[in-house]
Design an enzyme around this catalytic site. Sequence first.
Site, PDB file in Angstrom:
ATOM      1  N   SER A 153     -69.339  36.758  26.158  1.00 46.08           N
ATOM      2  CA  SER A 153     -68.852  36.521  27.528  1.00 46.08           C
ATOM      3  C   SER A 153     -68.527  37.857  28.178  1.00 46.08           C
ATOM      4  O   SER A 153     -68.106  38.798  27.478  1.00 46.08           O
ATOM      5  CB  SER A 153     -67.597  35.657  27.508  1.00 46.08           C
ATOM      6  N   TYR A 204     -59.114  34.603  24.128  1.00 40.03           N
ATOM      7  CA  TYR A 204     -60.568  34.402  24.306  1.00 40.03           C
ATOM      8  C   TYR A 204     -61.242  35.754  24.572  1.00 40.03           C
ATOM      9  O   TYR A 204     -62.250  36.087  23.937  1.00 40.03           O
ATOM     10  CB  TYR A 204     -60.789  33.457  25.484  1.00 40.03           C
TER      11      TYR A 204
HETATM   12  P1  NAP Z   1     -69.203  23.731  25.598  1.00 39.82           P
HETATM   13  O1  NAP Z   1     -69.769  22.912  26.710  1.00 39.82           O
HETATM   14  O2  NAP Z   1     -67.777  23.513  25.210  1.00 39.82           O
HETATM   15  O3  NAP Z   1     -70.143  23.542  24.298  1.00 39.82           O
HETATM   16  C1  NAP Z   1     -69.768  24.152  23.091  1.00 39.82           C
HETATM   17  C2  NAP Z   1     -70.728  23.715  22.012  1.00 39.82           C
HETATM   18  O4  NAP Z   1     -70.270  24.255  20.753  1.00 39.82           O
HETATM   19  C3  NAP Z   1     -70.754  22.203  21.813  1.00 39.82           C
HETATM   20  O5  NAP Z   1     -72.027  21.826  21.315  1.00 39.82           O
HETATM   21  C4  NAP Z   1     -69.674  21.989  20.740  1.00 39.82           C
HETATM   22  O6  NAP Z   1     -69.897  20.724  20.103  1.00 39.82           O
HETATM   23  C5  NAP Z   1     -69.938  23.202  19.834  1.00 39.82           C
HETATM   24  N1  NAP Z   1     -68.797  23.668  19.056  1.00 39.82           N
HETATM   25  C6  NAP Z   1     -67.579  24.036  19.508  1.00 39.82           C
HETATM   26  N2  NAP Z   1     -66.802  24.415  18.482  1.00 39.82           N
HETATM   27  C7  NAP Z   1     -67.533  24.279  17.352  1.00 39.82           C
HETATM   28  C8  NAP Z   1     -67.262  24.499  15.973  1.00 39.82           C
HETATM   29  N3  NAP Z   1     -66.075  24.926  15.542  1.00 39.82           N
HETATM   30  N4  NAP Z   1     -68.260  24.244  15.065  1.00 39.82           N
HETATM   31  C9  NAP Z   1     -69.480  23.796  15.490  1.00 39.82           C
HETATM   32  N5  NAP Z   1     -69.777  23.588  16.781  1.00 39.82           N
HETATM   33  C10 NAP Z   1     -68.806  23.812  17.704  1.00 39.82           C
HETATM   34  O7  NAP Z   1     -69.335  25.322  25.905  1.00 39.82           O
HETATM   35  P2  NAP Z   1     -70.238  26.143  26.963  1.00 39.82           P
HETATM   36  O8  NAP Z   1     -69.450  26.284  28.215  1.00 39.82           O
HETATM   37  O9  NAP Z   1     -71.641  25.643  26.992  1.00 39.82           O
HETATM   38  O10 NAP Z   1     -70.179  27.570  26.258  1.00 39.82           O
HETATM   39  C11 NAP Z   1     -71.076  27.917  25.212  1.00 39.82           C
HETATM   40  C12 NAP Z   1     -70.810  29.378  24.829  1.00 39.82           C
HETATM   41  O11 NAP Z   1     -70.962  30.215  25.988  1.00 39.82           O
HETATM   42  C13 NAP Z   1     -69.406  29.630  24.303  1.00 39.82           C
HETATM   43  O12 NAP Z   1     -69.446  30.575  23.261  1.00 39.82           O
HETATM   44  C14 NAP Z   1     -68.683  30.199  25.517  1.00 39.82           C
HETATM   45  O13 NAP Z   1     -67.608  31.022  25.159  1.00 39.82           O
HETATM   46  C15 NAP Z   1     -69.801  30.979  26.171  1.00 39.82           C
HETATM   47  N6  NAP Z   1     -69.609  31.186  27.622  1.00 39.82           N
HETATM   48  C16 NAP Z   1     -69.534  30.121  28.468  1.00 39.82           C
HETATM   49  C17 NAP Z   1     -69.368  30.360  29.829  1.00 39.82           C
HETATM   50  C18 NAP Z   1     -69.302  29.234  30.839  1.00 39.82           C
HETATM   51  O14 NAP Z   1     -69.072  29.520  32.035  1.00 39.82           O
HETATM   52  N7  NAP Z   1     -69.499  27.979  30.441  1.00 39.82           N
HETATM   53  C19 NAP Z   1     -69.257  31.681  30.306  1.00 39.82           C
HETATM   54  C20 NAP Z   1     -69.332  32.732  29.403  1.00 39.82           C
HETATM   55  C21 NAP Z   1     -69.519  32.479  28.068  1.00 39.82           C
HETATM   56  P3  NAP Z   1     -68.701  19.930  19.319  1.00 39.82           P
HETATM   57  O15 NAP Z   1     -67.555  19.856  20.259  1.00 39.82           O
HETATM   58  O16 NAP Z   1     -69.308  18.611  18.956  1.00 39.82           O
HETATM   59  O17 NAP Z   1     -68.413  20.771  18.111  1.00 39.82           O
END
Ligand code: NAP
Length: 249
Positions: free
Chosen positions: A138, A151
């Site tokens: 991020s 975070y």
């Molecule tokens: P999200 O919608 O919360 O999806 C997270 C995914 O990871 C889900 O498939 C979740 O499934 C899985 N997960 C979470 N904890 C886990 C664990 N302990 N073991 C195995 N699987 C796990 O998140 P997102 O917003 O798409 O973000 C994805 C990545 O991008 C993250 O690393 C986040 O920090 C990064 N990011 C996101 C943004 C944004 O704006 N969305 C911006 C910058 C960076 P389960 O809950 O079923 O485990």
Amino acid sequence: MKLDLDGRAALVAGASRGIGLAIAKALHEEGCNLALAARNRAGLEAAGALLGGRTSAHPGDVSDIAQAGAVAGDAAARWGGLDILICNAGDGRSVPAGSESEAEWRRMLDVNLFTSLNMIAAARPHMRRGGAIVCISSIAGMAALGAPVAYSAAKAALNAAVKSLARPLALEGLRINAIAPGNILFDGGTWDRKLAEDRAGVEAMLAREVALGRLGKPEEIAALTVFLASPKASFITGSILVADGGQLR
Ligand code: NAP
């Protein structure tokens, strides 16, 4: 551009929704066989049904090293080894800045740092030379942008790990890179919730802070991920690539 990914075996940790699901879709479209991992089995099965054939589901909490080992071992057994590992699992939700307890620090480091470190350690012995690892980090790990403190620190540590692991992994014929996304919008995600709560506030922030003046799409992160995972990125390792619409200045 032909990415030469046809028939490669890819493991995506955090594949059931949002950015991880978009990455899984993009790799699948390029002809990869997909091992999908997340904690919730139903979410993985829905993702597999959406993608169609050439997928397998591997439920597990990869913040736990033993479960990460089982996920990587089962995925490699299913597809005859691994070529690509995507470390996407993470969660930016935490407490207000400055009020972190020790337990909250550990929880955030577990979900945003150890999920990736565990998957790298677990998948590494199964990966073929020429393989690639991409960690979804991020921009919060690169500057103080108002994201939760623990975070931001976890993602900064992940960026440092990616840079430092490039050399030992190169000896095994593997590349590793991270992508630092900005604010990414999808149904049910963090920015969908923030828009529902305060659309005017989000729009003002975008106009003030982001050169392109908008939120990003999961497909925009997936396209970069697929390129980095492909042999076309063969001279890129140890890099943190920013995809944030021009927010980080
Ligand atoms: P999200 O919608 O919360 O999806 C997270 C995914 O990871 C889900 O498939 C979740 O499934 C899985 N997960 C979470 N904890 C886990 C664990 N302990 N073991 C195995 N699987 C796990 O998140 P997102 O917003 O798409 O973000 C994805 C990545 O991008 C993250 O690393 C986040 O920090 C990064 N990011 C996101 C943004 C944004 O704006 N969305 C911006 C910058 C960076 P389960 O809950 O079923 O485990």
